[in-house]
Design a protein around this motif. Structure first.
Motif: not given
Length: 344
Positions: A264, A289-290
């Motif tokens: 992330d 997640v990013r």
């Protein structure tokens, strides 16, 4: 428009030729190579006396519209014949009448410069080596940094018009350099702000996660160290084979999912396995997640193209090469380009 009264610009003036394809690549390449010697902010253009565009008047008008009021005109001629001593000054006078606040200065010709004499000798030696048995070819780039700089100049001179800003174009040039193919430019796609997001992540010391070791092996570790960035390979996770076999997944896909709590806000560079990219997209879709940036460049004829088509539909910063092209070298090249930009 900002008037740049104290900042000069340059026009390299060639004779021109009815055969435009013999003039334009040479002159655009010349300007690209000369630009690295000029002071920051100095613009350089080329022009032709006849046959081709832009003409001297057209290049002068372009620079004037960009705010430049001091322009040095360099005749790309061997000696001061009729054109240099009479015709070109006449052209400059006509331009000055049109733009009263534009100052034009005529530079000297190539004449008998020592470097030019060496170049003539080198050409003779190439045509017939026995003519110059003791000539040392000092013109050939031998240092890695010189070869790379020359490569970038050639790429810059031959790039088509692209919808990218300066930083994005630097990444594109690195990808072309890694592939050796100018046409690759048409297949490169990235979201607006993707490069900036990657740079910000690197400057913040976020990690770079790769799907295979070959991507990590291609990353410039000296630059990574300068940024305080660690490079991780998903395949270094333990006991991947057993879990992959038990869940009927590839090791790369299992490894990416295991890294969910670490990627992330980081950069994920995928240069081999489409299944790794699909696994990452599943995590993104699930809101787990990013990443700051996805470098999606799996390669091959099975799922590579499709996985990248899936990537471009996601609302996530990405850089990709559409189609079947890709590979570890391209993914690593993208990371290296971002690191260079982050260090500047």
């Amino acid at each position: 428009m900002t008037i740049k009264t104290s900042q000069p610009a340059v026009i390299i003036l060639s004779h021109g030729s009815p055969k435009a394809d013999s003039v334009i690549p040479i002159m655009t390449g010349l300007c690209a190579r000369l630009k690295r010697y000029l002071a920051p902010g100095v613009e350089i253009r080329w022009a032709a006396m006849q046959f081709n565009h832009p003409t001297l008047a057209e290049s002068a008008a372009t620079l004037y519209d960009e705010g430049f009021r001091n322009v040095v005109v360099m005749p790309y001629f061997l000696y001061s014949g009729q054109h240099v001593s009479h015709d070109i000054p006449g052209m400059m006078d006509e331009i000055s009448k049109q733009y009263s606040d534009l100052k034009l200065k005529l530079a000297g010709t190539l004449d008998r410069a020592e470097s030019l004499i060496e170049l003539v000798a080198e050409r003779l030696g190439t045509a017939s080596p026995e003519l110059l048995p003791h000539f040392e070819d000092s013109a050939v780039a031998s240092r890695p940094e010189d070869i790379e700089a020359l490569s970038m100049e050639i790429i810059e001179a031959n790039l088509p018009e692209l919808p990218f800003n300066r930083s994005e174009k630097e990444v594109v040039k690195r990808l072309i350099h890694a592939s050796g193919e100018i046409p690759l430019a048409s297949k490169i796609q990235m979201t607006s702000g993707a490069v900036d997001s990657g740079i910000a992540a690197l400057r913040a010391g976020k990690g770079v996660f790769t799907d295979v070791r070959m991507v990590g092996a291609g990353v410039n570790r000296a630059n990574a160290e300068k940024l305080g960035v660690q490079v991780f390979c998903a395949l270094d996770e333990k006991d991947l084979a057993d879990e992959a076999k038990a869940t009927n997944q590839t090791r790369s896909a299992v490894a990416i999912k295991r890294l969910a709590d670490r990627i992330d806000g980081a950069i994920v560079a995928i240069g081999n396995a489409p299944t790794a990219l699909y696994a990452l997209l599943d995590l993104i879709d699930a809101g787990q997640v990013r990443p700051a940036l996805v470098i999606g460049m799996p390669v091959g004829f099975v799922q590579a193209k499709e996985s990248k088509e899936a990537l471009v539909k996601r609302d996530v910063p990405y850089i990709t090469v559409r189609g079947t092209r890709g590979g570890s070298n391209l993914a690593a090249a993208a990371v290296n380009a971002l690191m260079k930009l982050a260090i500047r």
